[in-house]
Write an enzyme that holds these catalytic residues in place. Structure first.
Site, PDB file in Angstrom:
ATOM      1  N   SER A 106      39.251  36.600  35.118  1.00 16.66           N
ATOM      2  CA  SER A 106      38.335  37.325  35.987  1.00 16.66           C
ATOM      3  C   SER A 106      37.322  36.395  36.661  1.00 16.66           C
ATOM      4  O   SER A 106      37.699  35.497  37.394  1.00 16.66           O
ATOM      5  CB  SER A 106      37.638  38.428  35.182  1.00 16.66           C
ATOM      6  OG  SER A 106      36.894  39.284  36.001  1.00 16.66           O
ATOM      7  N   ASP A 244      35.896  39.119  42.954  1.00 18.77           N
ATOM      8  CA  ASP A 244      35.877  38.125  41.888  1.00 18.77           C
ATOM      9  C   ASP A 244      37.286  37.572  41.729  1.00 18.77           C
ATOM     10  O   ASP A 244      38.184  37.877  42.508  1.00 18.77           O
ATOM     11  CB  ASP A 244      35.334  38.718  40.590  1.00 18.77           C
ATOM     12  CG  ASP A 244      36.225  39.813  40.019  1.00 18.77           C
ATOM     13  OD1 ASP A 244      36.972  40.439  40.791  1.00 18.77           O
ATOM     14  OD2 ASP A 244      36.167  40.051  38.798  1.00 18.77           O
ATOM     15  N   ASP A 246      39.913  38.001  39.850  1.00 21.18           N
ATOM     16  CA  ASP A 246      41.108  38.848  39.771  1.00 21.18           C
ATOM     17  C   ASP A 246      40.979  40.098  40.625  1.00 21.18           C
ATOM     18  O   ASP A 246      41.844  40.965  40.596  1.00 21.18           O
ATOM     19  CB  ASP A 246      41.432  39.215  38.318  1.00 21.18           C
ATOM     20  CG  ASP A 246      40.414  40.152  37.690  1.00 21.18           C
ATOM     21  OD1 ASP A 246      39.252  40.178  38.152  1.00 21.18           O
ATOM     22  OD2 ASP A 246      40.766  40.845  36.718  1.00 21.18           O
ATOM     23  N   ASP A 248      39.167  42.798  40.613  1.00 19.70           N
ATOM     24  CA  ASP A 248      38.961  44.158  40.123  1.00 19.70           C
ATOM     25  C   ASP A 248      37.530  44.616  40.378  1.00 19.70           C
ATOM     26  O   ASP A 248      37.162  45.737  40.029  1.00 19.70           O
ATOM     27  CB  ASP A 248      39.327  44.304  38.645  1.00 19.70           C
ATOM     28  CG  ASP A 248      38.452  43.465  37.711  1.00 19.70           C
ATOM     29  OD1 ASP A 248      37.641  42.656  38.200  1.00 19.70           O
ATOM     30  OD2 ASP A 248      38.609  43.609  36.479  1.00 19.70           O
TER      31      ASP A 248
END
Length: 451
Positions: A106, A244, A246, A248
C-alpha cells in the site's frame, strides 16, 4: 509468537520477513482453506485464482512464488500483473474466481511488501479465516501430482480493460470539459487510473506514472500531495486526485490547490447519494478518527453517521451488516458497496469528478459542506495502554474535558496496537483549545499510567 496476519494481510520487509519461501507456503495454505468448499469440483474444473501486484521490484519474485504455491496445490492461476487492489477484488467477485491475491504494501516505502487475500465474492478475509491459513503454514501435504497440478497463465490486457470498463460504467457520467491532474504515486494505478478518467471523457494530466520498481510512494501520491497541489494551480485544472501505492485510497485537490481529504470526499458524495436516493438508510459509515466536522455536517444534511474502529475492513463489515452503501476513512479509503467490495481510489476519483460535472459546482464549493474542526494528536509513550479505559483518574479527566468542549469538540483515547503508548486525540472549536486540552490529558495519562 506474534500473529503473522496484520490489519491488512501479511506485510513486512521484502526478502526478510516476507520471503519467497513464505509466499509459497501462504499460497499452499490459502489454497487449502479458501478452495475447500469451492464450487469448481461440481463443474469438473480446478479451483481458480487471480494474482496481481503493485510496482515494487520485490513484487516480481513474490508474484511467481505465491503463484507457484497455488498451482502446486491444484489451483489454476491467472497472473494479471500490475493492477490496483480494488481491481483484484472486483475481478475475484465477477469472473468466477475462487480466490484473489494482491501483492502490495500500500502506502509503505518500496522496500516493504505484503500479501492480502480475497475470498470468493471479492471480500477480504475474516480474522478466523486468516488464522486457519496461518495455522497451516508449512504443514500442507498430499499435494497433487501429474494432471492434478494447476496451470499458470498471464492475462494482463484483458484484466486491465475489464476493470476500466467497470469503472466507467459505474459512474455513467460524461466528464468532457473537466481537466484533472492525476498523481499515480508510481504505483498500481499508473496505467488504469488515467485511462479510466480519459475513457469517461476527462482531459487528464498525469504525474508520477513512471514506476521503476523503487520509486513507488516516493515523495508523491496520497501521502505526499504537495507536488499535486502546486501543479493543479499551475495548469488551471478543475481538480487533482492522488492515489496511494495500491490505489485503494484517493485524496483530492481543488482548483486552488487545497487538499480535500477523505472526510470531505465522503461528505460531498453522501449528500449527492442522499439526493438521488442511493444512500442506504441515509447513513454514512465512518471510523472514530473521522473529524467531528464531518459528523456535524452530516447531521445538518439529515444523514446519520455510524462509527466503527479504525480500519476499512471494519467499515465494510458494518456496511454489509446494516445494508449501508457508503463509508470510509479520513485517509481516503472510500467504500461504495453499490459498485465495489473494498475501498477503490480510482472509482472514488471518478465519482468526485462526476459530482462536479452533474452539479456544475467547483470542488471547493462541494467540499465546503464539511468544516473540519482543529485536531491535535499526542502520542504518550511508556505507559500501561491496557489501563487507559479503566483508570479512574484518566476517565475523570476525559469526562471533564468532554464537558468543557461541549458539542463542538470531542476526546478520543486509543491504545496503540503494537507499542506501549496511548494516542490522545482532541478536536475543538479552535486550535489553541485543542492543543491545550490534548496537552493536559496527555499529562494525566503520563502521570497515572506510567510503566
Amino acid at each position: 509468537m506474534a500473529r503473522l496476519f496484520g490489519t491488512d494481510g501479511v506485510r513486512g520487509l521484502a526478502n526478510d520477513l516476507l520471503t519467497p519461501a513464505l509466499a509459497v507456503q501462504l499460497g499452499q495454505a490459502a489454497a487449502r482453506v479458501l478452495t475447500a468448499e469451492a464450487p469448481a469440483a461440481g463443474r469438473g474444473r480446478r479451483p481458480r485464482a487471480i494474482v496481481g501486484r503493485d510496482t515494487r521490484a520485490s513484487g516480481e519474485f513474490l508474484d511467481h512464488a505465491i503463484s507457484s504455491g497455488l498451482a502446486s496445490s491444484g489451483v489454476d492461476v491467472t497472473r494479471v500483473g500490475v493492477l490496483p487492489t480494488p481491481a483484484i477484488a472486483h475481478l475475484t467477485a465477477t469472473q468466477d474466481i475462487d480466490l484473489g491475491v494482491m501483492i502490495s504494501a500500500s502506502h509503505n516505502p518500496f522496500e516493504d511488501n505484503g500479501i492480502k487475500f480475497f475470498a470468493r465474492g471479492g471480500l477480504k478475509l475474516e480474522d478466523a479465516v486468516e488464522d486457519e491459513i496461518e495455522a497451516l503454514l508449512g504443514k500442507v501435504d498430499d499435494l497433487p501430482t501429474g494432471a492434478g497440478v494447476g496451470r499458470v497463465i498471464k492475462g494482463e490486457t484483458v484484466a486491465d480493460q475489464t476493470y476500466i470498463n467497470h469503472l466507467v460504467d459505474s459512474v455513467a457520467t460524461d466528464l468532457t470539459g473537466l481537466r484533472i491532474v492525476v498523481d499515480a504515486s508510481n504505483g498500481a494505478a499508473f496505467t488504469v487510473g488515467p485511462a479510466a478518467l480519459r475513457a469517461a471523457g476527462a482531459e487528464v494530466i498525469v504525474l508520477n506514472a513512471s514506476p521503476d520498481g523503487l520509486n513507488i510512494n516516493a515523495d508523491c501520491g496520497s501521502t505526499h500531495p504537495a507536488q499535486l497541489q502546486s501543479y493543479v494551480r499551475s495548469v488551471g485544472a478543475d481538480m487533482g486526485v492522488a492515489y496511494d501505492g495500491d490505489a485503494d485510497r484517493c485524496l483530492a485537490v481543488d482548483a486552488e490547490g487545497n487538499l480535500v481529504d477523505g472526510d470531505q470526499i465522503m461528505g460531498l458524495l453522501a449528500v449527492g447519494m442522499k439526493e438521488d436516493g442511493t444512500l442506504g438508510s441515509d447513513t454514512l459509515v465512518v471510523t472514530v478518527m473521522s473529524n467531528l466536522g464531518l459528523i456535524l455536517a452530516m447531521r445538518k444534511a439529515g444523514i446519520r453517521t455510524v462509527q466503527t474502529g479504525v480500519g476499512d475492513r471494519y467499515v465494510l463489515e458494518k456496511m454489509l451488516a446494516g445494508g449501508f452503501t457508503l463509508g470510509g476513512e479520513q485517509s481516503g479509503h472510500v467504500i461504495d458497496t453499490l459498485h465495489a467490495t473494498t475501498g477503490d481510489g480510482v472509482l472514488t476519483s471518478l465519482r468526485v469528478a462526476a459530482r462536479l460535472k452533474r452539479t456544475g459546482r467547483s470542488l471547493a464549493d462541494l467540499a465546503s459542506i464539511v468544516q473540519r474542526l482543529p485536531q491535535t494528536l499526542v502520542n504518550v509513550k511508556g505507559v500501561d495502554k491496557a489501563a487507559a479505559g479503566t483508570n479512574r483518574a484518566v476517565q475523570e479527566a476525559v469526562a471533564a474535558a468532554e464537558e468543557r468542549l461541549g458539542e463542538t469538540g470531542r476526546v478520543l483515547l486509543r491504545p496503540s496496537g503494537t507499542e506501549p503508548l496511548v494516542r490522545v486525540m482532541v478536536e475543538a472549536a479552535t486550535q489553541e483549545e485543542a492543543d491545550a486540552v490534548a496537552g493536559e490529558l496527555a499529562e494525566v495519562v503520563r502521570s497515572n499510567l506510567a510503566l
